[in-house]
Design a protein around this motif. Structure first.
Motif, short mmCIF file in Angstrom:
data_model
loop_
_atom_site.label_atom_id
_atom_site.label_comp_id
_atom_site.label_asym_id
_atom_site.label_seq_id
_atom_site.Cartn_x
_atom_site.Cartn_y
_atom_site.Cartn_z
N SER A 146 33.78 16.11 41.82
CA SER A 146 33.94 15.55 40.43
C SER A 146 32.71 15.36 39.77
CB SER A 146 34.74 14.28 40.77
OG SER A 146 33.85 13.28 41.35
N THR A 150 31.82 17.04 36.19
CA THR A 150 31.65 15.89 34.85
C THR A 150 30.70 16.51 34.01
OG1 THR A 150 32.38 14.38 36.34
CG2 THR A 150 31.15 13.75 34.46
N VAL A 299 35.78 11.14 31.00
CA VAL A 299 36.59 10.15 31.45
C VAL A 299 37.59 10.59 32.78
CG1 VAL A 299 38.54 8.29 31.29
CG2 VAL A 299 36.82 8.49 29.47
N GLY A 300 38.24 11.67 32.32
CA GLY A 300 39.06 12.34 33.39
C GLY A 300 38.47 12.83 34.75
N ILE A 302 35.38 11.55 35.71
CA ILE A 302 35.04 10.49 36.57
C ILE A 302 35.99 9.89 37.22
CG2 ILE A 302 33.99 8.28 36.00
CD1 ILE A 302 32.39 9.22 33.64
N VAL A 303 36.97 9.93 36.81
CA VAL A 303 38.31 8.84 37.36
C VAL A 303 39.05 9.76 38.53
CG1 VAL A 303 40.50 7.89 37.16
CG2 VAL A 303 38.81 7.23 35.34
N TYR A 304 39.17 11.12 38.21
CA TYR A 304 40.19 11.79 39.18
C TYR A 304 39.46 12.10 40.72
CZ TYR A 304 37.93 16.52 39.82
OH TYR A 304 37.30 17.83 40.22
N ILE A 307 39.90 8.75 42.61
CA ILE A 307 41.52 8.71 42.92
C ILE A 307 41.86 9.70 43.93
CG2 ILE A 307 43.73 8.92 41.74
CD1 ILE A 307 42.67 8.17 39.33
#
Length: 436
Positions: A146, A150, A299-300, A302-304, A307
């Motif tokens: 990720s 990014t 954002v996606g 960084i977050v996925y 998670i």
């Protein structure tokens, strides 16, 4: 079981360097997809200069990414043989020289040749850092991958408005030369990559022959001919990972879903800025929609990773949710029309959903097909995605020339998003309740 406390000090240093390799992948990713996204800004001045149709130019741009993804399985094999460092440096040289050629193009044919060669260079430069990251983190690569991907979002966010500003100052040809210099920096990043320590290599599952032997009958001459064709077919199948579909036919659903995703990704990446310009939005503000998409993408990505790393949701389920998000954004596009804040919001959603989905192929394949075959299956997903990208660039351009508007193509992209979500939901239900 290998424990970090019991590892030799050199191995722990190797683990630390894995994060450096992830940062290198971030840097190369920022240059490559950022450059591709910038062609959405280049497309109008290049069309005027080369005096060609929007569909021909869009198809050529899409073909560059098609060349990149089609070569992914082959580049995986080359990476195993020659190492990541050499391939990334070679890719940077090819990308640099290709942009020099693009700056001299006087017609669409010459432009098409050089941009496709650029796409081949991108494949050589983009894939090996990801392969290196997987070797450094063979047991749980979600977070470092990720981080690596990014960089794509960062490039999408920065490059389009920079491109618009440079074109206004220097013109598109001189801006292409500046981008050639950006691409040359990939050679430096490639030189910094080094292979992981032996322990990490041992943790990675070795490649195995995936196609079972076939029994042959008949005279020896016929057998020799059959063996020649068999070896040729086997080699081709391994390069493009078609053997995965022979062993797991159900994976065809995921390959087709990635083909559909390629259509959406290419059409949105290439035509987002022209779509806004046709609606009466100025060039600079239209290019900032790509920045909004890049912010959503950032954002996606960084977050996925965290998670998935913590196990809150599995990759396939996240893939389906993101397809639903795409559906909503594309359906709302004709309603928003020229409302700029609304377009910014929709661009952010599309950037988040499309960007994360395009970066999840290896994680999806590892969930659906466990073991070594899952590690290789992302090759066929990349090939399917690549063919879809070519179709998307041509389809959206032709539909615009027929209707004079991008509203119908974008609405159609929403329908494709619904198809992905529905197809994968059916496959997951079948896998859970009926397969066994």
């Amino acid at each position: 079981m290998v424990n970090a406390k019991n590892m030799p000090s050199t191995t722990r240093v190797g683990c630390s360097f894995g994060w450096v390799v992830a940062a290198i992948g971030f840097s190369t990713g920022a240059i490559e997809p950022g450059t591709f996204k910038s062609f959405g800004v280049f497309i109008l001045p290049i069309q005027e200069s080369l005096d060609c149709s929007i569909s021909a130019l869009g198809t050529a741009i899409a073909a560059s990414h098609t060349a990149c993804y089609v070569l992914v399985p082959l580049v995986n094999i080359l990476t195993e043989k020659y190492g990541s460092r050499r391939l990334v440096m070679l890719g940077g040289i090819i990308m640099f020289l290709s942009f020099l050629g693009i700056s001299l193009a006087t017609n669409i044919a010459v432009f098409s040749v050089f941009i496709v060669i650029w796409g081949m260079g991108v494949s050589l430069a983009y894939v090996p850092p990801i392969a290196a990251v997987i070797k450094y983190f063979p047991t749980n690569a979600a977070l470092p991958i990720s981080i690596t991907t990014t960089g794509c979002a960062f490039g999408m966010m920065i490059y389009p408005p920079l491109t618009e500003a440079l074109i206004e100052i220097y013109g598109w040809r001189e801006t292409i030369l500046i981008f050639a210099a950006f691409n040359a920096n990939i050679c430096v990043f490639g030189a910094l990559i080094k292979p992981p320590p032996p322990l990490y290599e041992a943790l990675a599952t070795p490649r195995q022959e995936m196609i079972p032997a076939l029994s042959l009958s008949g005279d020896s001459k016929l057998n020799n001919v059959i063996n020649v064709f068999k070896k040729a077919a086997k080699g081709f199948s391994k390069i493009v990972s078609l053997d995965v579909l022979l062993l797991e036919p159900i994976f065809t659903i995921y390959a087709f879903a990635c083909f559909v995703l390629g259509i959406m990704y290419s059409a949105w990446m290439i035509y987002l800025v022209p779509h806004a310009v046709v609606r009466g939005i100025g060039n600079q503000r239209a290019s900032l929609l790509s920045t909004a998409g890049g912010v959503g993408n950032l954002v996606g990505r960084i977050v996925y990773g965290p998670i998935l790393h913590r196990g809150y949701i599995k990759p396939v389920q996240m893939f389906m949710l993101l397809a639903c998000g795409n559906l909503g954004a594309f359906v709302l596009d004709p309603i928003v029309l020229d409302n700029y804040p609304g377009l910014v919001g929709l661009s952010s959603i599309n950037g988040l959903c499309l960007g994360v989905m395009a970066g999840m192929f290896i994680l999806v394949s590892q969930q659906v097909l466990e073991g070594e075959i899952g590690d290789r299956a992302w090759g066929i997903l990349c090939v399917s995605f690549a063919v879809g990208e070519l179709a998307g660039g041509a389809f959206a351009g032709l539909l615009f020339e027929a209707t004079g508007s991008y509203e119908l193509p974008f609405l159609f992209l929403g329908g494709l998003s619904a198809f992905i979500a529905a197809a994968l939901a059916v496959e997951r239900l079948w896998n859970r309740f009926w397969r066994n």
